[in-house]
Design an enzyme around this catalytic site. Structure first.
Site, short mmCIF file in Angstrom:
data_model
loop_
_atom_site.label_atom_id
_atom_site.label_comp_id
_atom_site.label_asym_id
_atom_site.label_seq_id
_atom_site.Cartn_x
_atom_site.Cartn_y
_atom_site.Cartn_z
N PRO A 42 -7.45 -11.44 22.65
CA PRO A 42 -6.37 -10.73 23.34
C PRO A 42 -6.31 -9.26 22.92
O PRO A 42 -6.61 -8.93 21.78
CB PRO A 42 -5.11 -11.45 22.86
CG PRO A 42 -5.56 -12.73 22.26
CD PRO A 42 -6.97 -12.54 21.82
N HIS B 73 -4.41 -7.60 -8.31
CA HIS B 73 -5.35 -7.56 -7.18
C HIS B 73 -6.25 -6.32 -7.29
O HIS B 73 -7.46 -6.40 -7.14
CB HIS B 73 -4.59 -7.43 -5.85
CG HIS B 73 -3.97 -8.70 -5.36
ND1 HIS B 73 -4.66 -9.86 -5.21
CD2 HIS B 73 -2.70 -8.96 -4.95
CE1 HIS B 73 -3.85 -10.80 -4.73
NE2 HIS B 73 -2.64 -10.28 -4.57
N GLU C 240 0.37 -6.97 -7.84
CA GLU C 240 -0.44 -6.08 -7.00
C GLU C 240 -1.50 -5.36 -7.82
O GLU C 240 -2.64 -5.21 -7.39
CB GLU C 240 0.45 -5.06 -6.27
CG GLU C 240 1.40 -5.66 -5.24
CD GLU C 240 0.70 -6.57 -4.25
OE1 GLU C 240 -0.48 -6.33 -3.93
OE2 GLU C 240 1.33 -7.54 -3.79
#
Ligand code: ADP
Ligand code: MG
Ligand code: ZN
Length: 604
Positions: A207, A431, A428
């Protein structure tokens, strides 16, 4: 293609409007027609007034008598009284020398009366009826009086206003469609050589990649009539109507040949016919059969080309795809880096951009975005520029827009306790450090702990330099390790687990599964396919094609990959514990830091 959008106003809207008109008439117009300041008195008073000589004018009406008196200073007053059977009245008035008349008041003339009481309501009801009938028709998708007529709209060149220049990237698709356009312009060129043009082309892709846009552009380029209809419009209220519509559409098309017929979202009618529900699919099947028949019924020489678009090609009936029908398949894939930049450029033309804007950086940051999303990014950037009272869109507007499209708006009002904020920051940074300390991993671009409306409490953005078409086993494994890095940091520092890693878990598992079942990246299963993808363009759901026994072995394999990656992440963080603390503290202070700041601290 300027399709007129019906303003969908609910019925009560019209009722309220009619009511307002009536109220306005009552309040302002009718009072003007009626004499004001009229005092009602009884007949006796009327007679006394006549005798006192104050009455100047008398008007005798059907049921009542109106009269005007004047006192010594000449101030006039209007009265009204009921009419009695009084044969003496005329004499009395005559004697008192009063001007009198029997008048039918002008404002209540029979004609006016008739119009007000009969014609006016009829006109109003007729009007309301018309409006209702119109909106009914639109809802039913056709003219109630002409059952079975297709309401395919004919679009000609001037109306769509789109050309191939509006479609960025998608060069292969454009090339394939250009050939069709060229054929419609001078069919003789093809006939001389003996080439037969394909009857139809099927645009397939996820899409938002510009399938509908491409079809519109073909219409703009072709300069031939263009019939456009959406698959859902064939699905009718009444049995047999869909088939009738198909018949009518093709009849119209053949009269107008050479022309193009475009069927958008063809999967609505073109689904496989084998799922034998209890009669429920009869209608759709009839429609599909009719479509197949019509496609066989004319030859390409007539110059009718059928375009169709779908994002679920795998669900289409095989009969539609066989040669002689939609034998040409035009893939319209998600844009690559240069495609994204080109799309950003096309849409950037419509807004005022800062001079030194770097669309390539935005394209790199929006990997995986569709054309529709990129158009949205430009628009979000423009909206932000307006909000900040700027006259043009800056780089930071677009960067924020990417995040808005990817992760939702910033939730400024979200309440995050200091303790939670600390956990999120360590998560965070976890990560980011794992990502940065691995080779074959995209550099960190930005780290933030500002919550987003998507539910993300913070995130680490990685942007790769270029774009790879291949993913190595190491890269896939490193990705998993990076996903586990957030939780690893929480464990190391706080010794607890939080729910903040739920999305990481999902992503890590997805990649690990894919490695085992589809990419042949595990030793035990070698190059054995264990899954098939059922809808490639919509989320890519996959279903297992193996024995339950194998399935449990797959699970073991997936688990061991994730465990290994998790362990790797923990080790990386253990080796960089002071950096983890330092960077987390820095992030808590700033809430958002750039990749450069991050690397600067990490590498000093
Ligand atoms: P699809 O039919 O494939 O779902 P659309 O054709 O409706 O997607 O695309 C939606 C919008 O996205 C378009 O109107 C256009 O603004 C933008 N868009 C998508 N692809 C492109 C592209 N290749 N170039 C320019 N704009 C694009
Ligand atoms: Mg579409
Ligand atoms: Zn995370």
């Amino acid at each position: 293609m300027k399709e007129q959008k019906n303003p969908k106003k609910p019925i009560y809207y019209y009722y309220i409007a009619a009511l307002m008109i009536v109220m306005l008439l009552n309040a302002f117009v009718f009072p003007l027609l009626v004499k004001q300041n009229v005092t009602q008195v009884d007949y006796g008073t009327f007679l006394t007034q006549i005798e006192s000589g104050k009455v100047k004018v008398v008007e005798i009406e059907e049921n009542q008598i109106g009269f005007i008196t004047a006192d010594e200073e000449g101030k006039e007053k209007i009265y009204i009284t009921g009419r009695m059977d009084d044969p003496e009245l005329v004499n009395r008035l005559h004697k008192a020398n009063i001007q009198f008349s029997k008048v039918i008041p002008r404002q209540n003339s029979p004609l006016m009366n008739f119009i007000l009481t009969w014609i006016f309501p009829i006109v109003i009801f007729y009007g309301i009826g018309q409006i209702l009938a119109n909106s009914m028709q639109k809802r039913m998708g056709g003219n109630a009086m002409t059952f079975g007529k297709s309401n395919a709209k004919v679009y000609v060149e001037a109306q769509t206003g789109k050309t191939f220049a509006d479609v960025a990237g998608q060069d292969e698709a454009k090339e394939a469609l250009t050939e069709i356009v060229d054929f419609l312009h001078n069919p003789n060129k093809y006939k001389e050589i003996g080439a037969i043009m394909p009857k139809g082309a099927l645009l397939v892709g996820p899409p938002g990649t510009g399938k509908t846009l491409l079809a519109k552009a073909v219409a703009g380029e072709a300069k031939v009539p263009f019939f456009s209809i959406s698959g859902s419009e064939f699905v009718e209220m009444f049995v047999g109507m869909g088939a009738a519509r198909v018949r009518d559409l093709f009849k119209q098309a053949q009269q107008k040949a050479p022309c193009i017929v475009f069927i958008d979202e063809i999967d609505t009618i073109g689904k496989k016919r084998d799922n034998g529900g209890i009669g429920g699919n009869d209608e759709r099947e009839q429609t599909l059969n009719q479509l197949l028949t019509e496609m066989d019924g004319f030859n390409g020489e007539k110059g009718v080309v059928i375009l169709a678009a779908t994002n679920r090609p795998e669900s289409l009936d095989k009969a539609l795809l066989r040669p002689g029908r939609f034998d040409r398949r035009v893939p319209v894939e998600l844009p690559d880096l240069s495609g994204r930049e080109a799309i950003l450029k096309v849409h950037g033309k419509n807004v005022k951009l800062d001079q030194d804007i770097d669309l390539n950086a935005i394209a790199r940051a929006s990997s995986g975005a569709s054309g529709a999303e990129l158009a949205n990014i430009i628009n979000e950037g423009a909206l932000r520029a307006v909000k900040c009272d700027r006259k043009y869109v800056t780089q930071s507007d677009l960067e924020e827009a990417v995040e808005v499209v990817v992760a939702g708006y910033q939730r400024k009002g979200a309440v995050v306790s200091p303790k939670e904020k600390q956990i999120i920051a360590y998560h965070e940074i976890g990560h980011a450090i794992v990502a940065a300390k691995q080779t074959e991993s995209a550099p960190v671009h930005k780290i933030t702990i500002i919550p987003r409306t998507s539910g993300a409490l913070g995130y680490t953005m990685q942007i790769s330099e270029g774009e790879n078409v291949l993913m190595t086993k190491e890269e896939a494994f490193n990705k998993i390790a990076t996903y586990t890095g957030g939780r690893a940091a929480e464990e190391l520092i706080f010794g607890t687990y939080t729910s903040g890693a739920s999305n990481d878990i999902e992503q890590a598992t997805k990649i690990a599964r894919m490695m085992v079942t589809r990419l042949g990246m595990s030793k035990n299963f070698d190059m054995m396919a264990l899954e098939t993808v059922s809808n490639q363009y919509l989320g890519g759901d996959a279903s297992l094609i193996c024995s339950p026994d194998t399935a449990s072995k797959i699970d073991e394999e997936v688990l061991s990959i994730i465990k290994k990656a998790h362990e790797k992440a923990i080790n990386i963080l253990k080796d960089n514990l002071d950096k983890l603390h330092e960077l987390s503290r820095y992030l808590i202070e700033r809430e958002t830091i750039t990749g450069d700041e991050f690397m600067e601290i990490l590498s000093r």
